[in-house]
Structure formats: structure tokens, C-alpha cells
Design an enzyme around this catalytic site. Sequence first.
Site, PDB file in Angstrom:
ATOM      1  N   MET A  26       0.858  -1.190   0.000  1.00  0.00           N
ATOM      2  CA  MET A  26       0.000   0.000   0.000  1.00  0.00           C
ATOM      3  C   MET A  26       0.892   1.238   0.000  1.00  0.00           C
ATOM      4  SD  MET A  26      -3.014  -1.054   2.690  1.00  0.00           S
ATOM      5  CE  MET A  26      -1.911  -1.876   3.853  1.00  0.00           C
ATOM      6  N   GLU A  58       4.619   0.054  -3.363  1.00  0.00           N
ATOM      7  CA  GLU A  58       5.152   0.024  -4.721  1.00  0.00           C
ATOM      8  C   GLU A  58       6.200   1.127  -4.894  1.00  0.00           C
ATOM      9  OE1 GLU A  58       3.760   0.798  -9.367  1.00  0.00           O
ATOM     10  OE2 GLU A  58       2.588   1.551  -7.688  1.00  0.00           O
ATOM     11  N   CYS A  75      -2.279  -2.030 -10.028  1.00  0.00           N
ATOM     12  CA  CYS A  75      -2.676  -0.681  -9.604  1.00  0.00           C
ATOM     13  C   CYS A  75      -3.366   0.058 -10.750  1.00  0.00           C
ATOM     14  CB  CYS A  75      -1.455   0.104  -9.132  1.00  0.00           C
ATOM     15  SG  CYS A  75      -1.878   1.769  -8.566  1.00  0.00           S
ATOM     16  N   LYS A 135       1.369  -9.181  -8.891  1.00  0.00           N
ATOM     17  CA  LYS A 135       0.036  -8.909  -8.357  1.00  0.00           C
ATOM     18  C   LYS A 135      -0.805  -8.322  -9.486  1.00  0.00           C
ATOM     19  CE  LYS A 135      -2.222  -6.642  -4.427  1.00  0.00           C
ATOM     20  NZ  LYS A 135      -3.114  -5.668  -5.066  1.00  0.00           N
ATOM     21  N   HIS A 152      -6.091  -9.555  -7.136  1.00  0.00           N
ATOM     22  CA  HIS A 152      -7.115  -8.651  -6.601  1.00  0.00           C
ATOM     23  C   HIS A 152      -8.390  -8.921  -7.389  1.00  0.00           C
ATOM     24  CE1 HIS A 152      -8.196  -4.572  -4.781  1.00  0.00           C
ATOM     25  NE2 HIS A 152      -9.270  -4.965  -5.455  1.00  0.00           N
ATOM     26  N   ASN A 163      -6.724 -11.350  -2.769  1.00  0.00           N
ATOM     27  CA  ASN A 163      -6.649  -9.967  -2.301  1.00  0.00           C
ATOM     28  C   ASN A 163      -7.929  -9.230  -2.682  1.00  0.00           C
ATOM     29  OD1 ASN A 163      -5.233  -6.953  -3.435  1.00  0.00           O
ATOM     30  ND2 ASN A 163      -5.289  -7.516  -1.293  1.00  0.00           N
ATOM     31  N   GLY A 210     -10.420  -8.353  -0.221  1.00  0.00           N
ATOM     32  CA  GLY A 210     -11.555  -8.723   0.625  1.00  0.00           C
ATOM     33  C   GLY A 210     -11.853  -7.797   1.781  1.00  0.00           C
ATOM     34  N   ARG A 220      -6.673  -2.797   3.314  1.00  0.00           N
ATOM     35  CA  ARG A 220      -7.286  -1.744   4.119  1.00  0.00           C
ATOM     36  C   ARG A 220      -7.586  -2.166   5.556  1.00  0.00           C
ATOM     37  NH1 ARG A 220      -8.414  -0.233  -1.010  1.00  0.00           N
ATOM     38  NH2 ARG A 220      -8.479   2.016  -1.417  1.00  0.00           N
TER      39      ARG A 220
END
Length: 493
Positions: free
Chosen positions: A19, A43, A116, A155, A183, A214, A216, A243
Site C-alpha cells: 500500500m 510500490e 494498480c 500482483k 485482486h 486480495n 476482501g 485496508r
Amino acid sequence: MIVNNISLCYHNKVILAPMVRVGTLPMRLLALDYGADIVYCEELIDLKMLQCKRVVNEVLNTVDFVAPDDRVVFRTCEREQSKVVFQMGTSDAERALAVARLVENDVAGIDVNMGCPKEYSTKGGMGAALLSDPDKIEKILSTLVKGTCRPVTCKIRILPSLEDTLSLVKRIERTGIAAIAVHGRKREERPQHPVRCEVIKAIAGTLSIPVIANGGSHDHIQKHLDIEDFRRATAASSVMVARSAMWNPSIFLKDGPRPLEEVMQKYIRYAVQYDNHYTNTKYCLCQMLREQLESPQGRLLHAAQSSQEICEAFGLGAFYEETTRELDTRRADLLARTPEEVEESAEDSTGIMKMAVKFDRRAYPPQITPKMCLLEWCRREKLAQPLYETVQRPLDRLFCSVVTVADKKYQSTLWDKSKKLAEQTAAIVCLRSLGLPEGRLGEESPSLNKRKREDPDQDLSDPRAQEPALPGDLCKKSFVAFGNGEDNPLESW
């Protein structure tokens, strides 16, 4: 920091997601304390990292990667070395490999961000923009897998159709990566959109490598038990939490979350101990406070303009003063080090042969140096030219060099006032350890003098005089810089 030889496993793990602005060292350490198995850094863009120099920070006991403006771009420590995954933003295979080689000895894994959706990432062809270019994805991942000693992951987000998504992940798997994080939302979707557990489940059923679920936090993960429920719903090997962990990192605790006040104080202590820039500390604390930002403590935090003021807002003023004194004392002690006693040659735990020596120009003929002698010996023995890696200590700006000859490393334990002197002392350690003449008065080599007269403009002690510099060489020689800087003011994703 020692070279990390632990192979990272991605099966049955609970992971702190990457994040931006959140995944800095204090948050990663906090997540590990509360039970996270693996932690991803935020990142970091390849072009920015390639400008950095690797710094051994003896005051903080960290390894820092420092930009030319003295801003710390990435900081890590031995506590997380076998757990931290370095995530990069990249759109170029060679740049990605150069970054991986720069950091690989200080991290446990390398990850490429391909999920992203924010413009700051996609406009450079990075992040989710890569999802529309499978050829580039394959080249980047294949290059990394072949070129780095760390496990490589990526990712991604899901594509508009399940068929296209499965086709892409199968192609990604064939590159040889160790795991893939998914994600469960499309590129254009945001947290308020439902995460597609069934798509992650289909991916997990298709691939043989670990799949990390990822996305959730919004719908599924409110407490620790929900992490396992999300893993089962997606049939994934592991779960990556974003989060929910940003709001309270103690979600990783099996026994249940700790009170937020306790969590925040522990985070602040790490931030002070590791000299985290106060704006980044403040940002992360605001994410934890959320609806409490208008509370008296939230208003004090909002008004804080330094780490000291943040500490005072949370009743940690005395801790700040004590820690600051300790760091100042440590800094002063390091500056006061002037070891002059001669040591016997000895190999330390990192495999470097060390000896306390200095280079005295007066002890050598005008045109002869230890570096020249070492280079000439390597040529006669048909060995690769000596490779010098030099660092500068931030406390007093002294230099130390390590020379590699025949896969062995040699270094003086004494620091010098210039890079050239440090390289000469490293050469002396190598020559003395091998029992070779070093060119001192009375040890002159006729071949060296002859070669010097034949080509007076050429510096035989400098390997760059023999072959052109390669682009990757910029990453091989690390000069230490020291300082703090404000983190990238970008939102997490």
C-alpha cells in the site's frame, strides 16, 4: 546485513498487502509483530530506485536506499529480512532486473505490480496497464526469474472475461514465478464494487503455483477469523490484507485485535526508532483514526508538524526525548571510532577477509600502487579484473572499499578520507592475504614500471580503462548517502 538464503514460501500465509505510503518499515514491523507471515513494501518505481545508493545506516541498524536528494526511498532491517517482499512498478524488463539485483540481498522476494489502476502507475505503462500487454508481462517476469536469486511474484487484477483472465494467468505461470496475487476486481472497479471470489477460485483451480487472494477488506475481512473465511471462499493458498490491516494492523492477531490506542502507540515507537519521516507517520495514523479524526487526539495529530509533536499528542513525549538521546549518543560513538591498532587478517561471518591497514603513499615508488600490483597479478593468473565496491559512511563521510578477486572479498577495517585511498587499502588486504608483493619500496615489479612507461596516460589500476562501463554497473558501486525525506504523497490502492 548478511545475505539472506531463506527461500520464501507462499503457501498458507497471511500477508500485509503493498500500500503506497502505508507499507513503510514501521507498519511492516508492526504487522509482523501481530502475526503477519509476509509483508510487502509499498510500490516503488524502477526509475526512482535505479537512482538510489545502498546505505548501511549504522545509527539505525538499517539498510537504506537513498536518492540523490538524500531522501530515503526504501528502508529495511534485519528483523524483516526473511519476510519482506519488494514490490516495484516497472514496464521494462532490464530496468526491473537492475532493481532486483540492487535489493535482492536485503529482501526475501521480488514482486511486480500489475494491478494498480491509478494514473500515476498506468500512465508509465506500469501497474494495471501491463494487463493489456501479455508479451511485456512475460518478458519482465521471465527476465526476473532467470536473473535474480529471489522468488518472483506479481500482483494482478482480473480481466473483463474469465476466459481472458485464465489465459493470462496460465501464461504468467509458465514464466516460472513462485506465486501470483489476485485482486478480485477489474481495472476500473473500486472498493465499493464487490470482490469476485468465484474468479479467484477459478484461478486457484487452474494454476499449480500458490494463488494469493486480495481485495476482501471491504466486503469480507473485518476480523481475524474472516481472513480464513475469505481464503476458503476463494480456494486460495494465502490471503493478502490491505485496508483492514491499514485501519488496525492487529487484525493479524489470532486472539483478536488490540485496542487502537495501543496499536497506534506501538506504531509511533517504531516510527521514532527508525527515524520515519513525520509526514508519513502522520498519514498512517490518520488512516487508523478514521472517524475519530475530529476527536481531541485527532485534532492534536492533525496539528502536529514534527515527530516530537506527534509523540506528545499520544503521551509519548518522554519516549521521544529518550530515543532521540540514544540515537544521538550512538551517532557520536560511531564518529569517535578511530581504531589504529593493527589486526591480523581474519575472515568474518560474511566471508570477507579483513585487516586493519592504511595506504601510505610515501611507502611506495611514485608510479606503483597496490591496485596496479593486484591488477597485474590477476592478468598473469588469467583471473577477472578486481571489482571494487565502495561505500561512504554518512556520519563522517569516510570511505570503505571491498575488492572481489577470484570470488573472494577483501576489506580494510579502517576507513579512509577518499574513495581512491579506500580502494588502495582493500587491494593491500587482498595482496597481503595472498602473500603477494604489494609494490612497496624494495618490492618493485619491473613489468609494472615497463608497462607504465609504455602507456603513461592509462591508469592500470582502474578496470574501466580496460573495458567500457555497462548500464548495470551503476548498481554495482554503492556510495552511502544519509537523510530523510517525505514519502510519495499517493493514495493506497
